[in-house]
Design a protein around this motif. Structure first.
Motif, PDB file in Angstrom:
ATOM      1  N   GLY A 212      62.388 -26.453  49.559  1.00 12.18           N
ATOM      2  CA  GLY A 212      63.781 -26.196  49.205  1.00 12.18           C
ATOM      3  C   GLY A 212      63.977 -25.523  47.860  1.00 12.18           C
ATOM      4  N   SER A 213      62.906 -25.191  47.172  1.00 16.28           N
ATOM      5  CA  SER A 213      63.061 -24.553  45.858  1.00 16.28           C
ATOM      6  C   SER A 213      63.633 -23.152  46.011  1.00 16.28           C
ATOM      7  CB  SER A 213      61.710 -24.496  45.130  1.00 16.28           C
ATOM      8  OG  SER A 213      60.752 -23.817  45.903  1.00 16.28           O
ATOM      9  N   ALA A 214      64.464 -22.770  45.050  1.00 20.84           N
ATOM     10  CA  ALA A 214      65.068 -21.425  44.996  1.00 20.84           C
ATOM     11  C   ALA A 214      65.800 -21.072  46.278  1.00 20.84           C
ATOM     12  CB  ALA A 214      64.010 -20.375  44.670  1.00 20.84           C
ATOM     13  N   GLY A 215      66.619 -22.003  46.758  1.00 19.31           N
ATOM     14  CA  GLY A 215      67.421 -21.731  47.940  1.00 19.31           C
ATOM     15  C   GLY A 215      66.612 -21.541  49.206  1.00 19.31           C
ATOM     16  N   GLY A 216      65.386 -22.090  49.236  1.00 25.38           N
ATOM     17  CA  GLY A 216      64.519 -21.957  50.398  1.00 25.38           C
ATOM     18  C   GLY A 216      63.455 -20.902  50.270  1.00 25.38           C
ATOM     19  N   LEU A 217      63.376 -20.253  49.117  1.00 23.65           N
ATOM     20  CA  LEU A 217      62.304 -19.278  48.911  1.00 23.65           C
ATOM     21  C   LEU A 217      60.934 -19.944  48.973  1.00 23.65           C
ATOM     22  CD1 LEU A 217      63.603 -16.848  46.153  1.00 23.65           C
ATOM     23  CD2 LEU A 217      62.595 -16.222  48.342  1.00 23.65           C
ATOM     24  N   GLY A 218      60.868 -21.209  48.536  1.00 20.81           N
ATOM     25  CA  GLY A 218      59.606 -21.937  48.649  1.00 20.81           C
ATOM     26  C   GLY A 218      59.135 -21.991  50.083  1.00 20.81           C
ATOM     27  N   PHE A 219      60.066 -22.255  50.997  1.00 18.23           N
ATOM     28  CA  PHE A 219      59.743 -22.309  52.422  1.00 18.23           C
ATOM     29  C   PHE A 219      59.205 -20.973  52.916  1.00 18.23           C
ATOM     30  CE2 PHE A 219      61.564 -21.161  56.623  1.00 18.23           C
ATOM     31  CZ  PHE A 219      60.761 -21.958  57.426  1.00 18.23           C
ATOM     32  N   ALA A 220      59.913 -19.895  52.644  1.00 19.88           N
ATOM     33  CA  ALA A 220      59.505 -18.581  53.132  1.00 19.88           C
ATOM     34  C   ALA A 220      58.156 -18.164  52.551  1.00 19.88           C
ATOM     35  CB  ALA A 220      60.569 -17.539  52.798  1.00 19.88           C
ATOM     36  N   ALA A 221      57.955 -18.445  51.270  1.00 21.11           N
ATOM     37  CA  ALA A 221      56.688 -18.063  50.646  1.00 21.11           C
ATOM     38  C   ALA A 221      55.530 -18.868  51.219  1.00 21.11           C
ATOM     39  CB  ALA A 221      56.782 -18.250  49.130  1.00 21.11           C
ATOM     40  N   MET A 222      55.750 -20.164  51.467  1.00 19.64           N
ATOM     41  CA  MET A 222      54.696 -20.978  52.085  1.00 19.64           C
ATOM     42  C   MET A 222      54.421 -20.512  53.511  1.00 19.64           C
ATOM     43  SD  MET A 222      55.068 -24.883  50.669  1.00 19.64           S
ATOM     44  CE  MET A 222      56.847 -25.057  50.571  1.00 19.64           C
ATOM     45  N   LEU A 223      55.447 -20.039  54.202  1.00 21.53           N
ATOM     46  CA  LEU A 223      55.272 -19.481  55.541  1.00 21.53           C
ATOM     47  C   LEU A 223      54.311 -18.291  55.493  1.00 21.53           C
ATOM     48  CD1 LEU A 223      56.799 -20.332  58.236  1.00 21.53           C
ATOM     49  CD2 LEU A 223      58.091 -18.224  57.942  1.00 21.53           C
TER      50      LEU A 223
ATOM     51  N   PRO B 285      54.940 -21.837  64.865  1.00 23.30           N
ATOM     52  CA  PRO B 285      55.053 -23.234  65.303  1.00 23.30           C
ATOM     53  C   PRO B 285      55.014 -24.240  64.155  1.00 23.30           C
ATOM     54  CG  PRO B 285      52.886 -22.328  65.838  1.00 23.30           C
ATOM     55  CD  PRO B 285      53.735 -21.181  65.403  1.00 23.30           C
ATOM     56  N   ARG B 286      54.489 -23.840  62.997  1.00 21.11           N
ATOM     57  CA  ARG B 286      54.406 -24.753  61.852  1.00 21.11           C
ATOM     58  C   ARG B 286      55.655 -24.711  60.978  1.00 21.11           C
ATOM     59  NH1 ARG B 286      51.105 -22.972  58.306  1.00 21.11           N
ATOM     60  NH2 ARG B 286      50.668 -24.972  57.281  1.00 21.11           N
ATOM     61  N   ALA B 287      56.675 -23.980  61.393  1.00 20.71           N
ATOM     62  CA  ALA B 287      57.862 -23.806  60.548  1.00 20.71           C
ATOM     63  C   ALA B 287      58.517 -25.133  60.174  1.00 20.71           C
ATOM     64  CB  ALA B 287      58.868 -22.896  61.244  1.00 20.71           C
ATOM     65  N   ALA B 288      58.672 -26.040  61.136  1.00 19.10           N
ATOM     66  CA  ALA B 288      59.331 -27.314  60.857  1.00 19.10           C
ATOM     67  C   ALA B 288      58.517 -28.148  59.874  1.00 19.10           C
ATOM     68  CB  ALA B 288      59.551 -28.087  62.153  1.00 19.10           C
ATOM     69  N   ARG B 289      57.186 -28.133  60.032  1.00 17.45           N
ATOM     70  CA  ARG B 289      56.346 -28.905  59.119  1.00 17.45           C
ATOM     71  C   ARG B 289      56.415 -28.334  57.704  1.00 17.45           C
ATOM     72  NH1 ARG B 289      50.005 -29.355  59.943  1.00 17.45           N
ATOM     73  NH2 ARG B 289      50.656 -28.027  61.676  1.00 17.45           N
ATOM     74  N   ILE B 290      56.414 -27.026  57.587  1.00 19.80           N
ATOM     75  CA  ILE B 290      56.517 -26.393  56.270  1.00 19.80           C
ATOM     76  C   ILE B 290      57.878 -26.700  55.647  1.00 19.80           C
ATOM     77  CG2 ILE B 290      56.635 -24.181  55.058  1.00 19.80           C
ATOM     78  CD1 ILE B 290      54.553 -23.124  57.069  1.00 19.80           C
ATOM     79  N   ALA B 291      58.941 -26.649  56.465  1.00 19.81           N
ATOM     80  CA  ALA B 291      60.288 -26.907  55.952  1.00 19.81           C
ATOM     81  C   ALA B 291      60.429 -28.310  55.387  1.00 19.81           C
ATOM     82  CB  ALA B 291      61.318 -26.694  57.057  1.00 19.81           C
TER      83      ALA B 291
END
Length: 376
Positions: free
Chosen positions: A245-256, A233-239
């Protein structure tokens, strides 16, 4: 006179260690002793810089940007492991150097992290620069056991192209992370999506045309929505958070997965013990391949200049787009650019770059700039 030579790499030409060695050679030619401390900011070359500073290199086998198996390396010291995107699935791993903006995947980076965790570290540093794709970290998550499927139930191979096809996400077999500090070393502050997001800002650098940029951005939006529907449920807030957006979105996945974001430049200055080295110096010589507007805000040479005060700092760059009037505002006593010494392109000419760095090191050693900067 004590000089600390602490540069970043000259991308496409020389590693940070090689830049430091050539500048030190020139200083020695002028009778000036120096200490070398190759640096990194979380981009490509982070593993090499860490190894030059005393970390051990450990090999691993991963999938390159488009799936070709390749040997990569991690840097290990004590309970810390450094893994970088560039050497696992970055631009340099693309066959024949041909850009594949829709097909490049972060799977290899996830595989490298999995192998790093087998060493039972307390901290894993994720160096995010140099990525080849924009898959939102779909590859990384796949390596951690996430299963992405389309409407027919077919498992999707991770890539930017596959993002819009995600219908469901199964995490029943996902790897549970041990108690480890995952550190994202990056100075990118972009969110995952939108006009300032991973696809819009960095997609063109990876070969994406305007149509592909729009496709990738829509895919990233779709992936976030799919994750939100499937237990995150926190995916949108993390995004929307800085650095997603670093490294093509790797920042997002790693923070997830629980990683924390930190300034790559500042983190590596601490990790490589810059402050202790600087207290023993009368002058610092730093540098990078290109000195531009971004260099004034968060990139490594500017961070070096801030941390070094009141020790004067001289910068050396492959090329400089910053007017002389702004050098001192950034914190440099002087800035040397290789383009002032040759009309040839040094970016792909390591031999010429090395030759000019020796010459510049010698000039710095001889120059009255040492006096004017307050060095006695």
């Amino acid at each position: 006179m004590r000089v600390l030579v602490a540069p970043d790499k000259f991308k496409g030409s020389l590693t940070a260690a090689e830049v430091a060695r050539r500048l030190a050679e020139g200083l020695a030619g002028a009778g000036v002793d120096s200490t070398r401390l190759p640096l990194a900011d979380g981009g490509d070359g982070s593993v090499d810089a860490a190894v030059a500073a005393g970390f051990s290199r450990k090999a691993c086998t991963v999938a390159g940007a488009v799936g070709t198996p390749r040997r990569a390396a991690m840097a290990v010291r004590g309970d810390t492991v450094i893994v970088e995107v560039a050497g696992t699935c970055g631009l340099a791993t693309l066959p024949s150097g041909r850009m594949r903006p829709l097909d490049a995947s972060s799977l290899g980076f996830g595989q490298a992290i999995r192998q790093a965790l087998r060493l039972s570290p307390r901290r894993v540093v994720l160096a995010l620069g140099g990525s080849a794709g924009t898959d939102g970290g779909m590859g990384l998550l796949t390596a951690f056991g996430f299963r992405f499927t389309d409407r027919t139930g077919r498992i999707l191979p991770p890539s930017g192209r596959a993002l819009l096809d995600i219908a469901s996400i199964d995490t029943s077999a996902a790897v549970r992370l041990p108690s480890v500090d995952l550190v994202l070393a990056s100075d990118v502050t972009n969110p995952l999506t939108g006009p300032e997001g991973a696809a819009a800002v960095y997609g063109p650098q990876k070969g994406a045309d305007p149509t592909e940029v729009r496709l990738l951005d829509r895919g990233l939006h779709h992936m976030v929505e799919a994750l939100a529907r499937n237990g995150f449920p926190r995916a949108a807030r993390i995004a929307a958070s800085p650095g997603a957006g670093s490294a093509g979105g790797l920042g997002f996945a790693a923070m997830l997965l629980g990683a924390r974001m930190t300034s790559g430049a500042e983190f590596f200055l601490d990790l490589l013990d810059f402050d202790r080295h600087c207290t023993q110096a009368d002058l610092v010589v730093t540098g990078e391949g290109s000195f531009d507007a971004q260099s004034e805000h968060g990139k490594l040479p500017a961070a070096v200049a801030r941390r070094a005060r009141p020790v004067p700092v001289i910068a050396v760059a492959g090329r400089s787009e910053v007017p002389r009037t702004r050098w001192r505002r950034t914190g440099f006593a002087e800035l040397y650019a290789l383009t002032d010494y040759t009309d040839r392109d040094t970016a792909r000419d390591p031999a010429l770059t090395a030759e000019l760095l020796v010459r510049i090191g010698r000039e710095i050693g001889h120059s009255r700039l040492l006096e004017s900067a307050g060095v006695r």
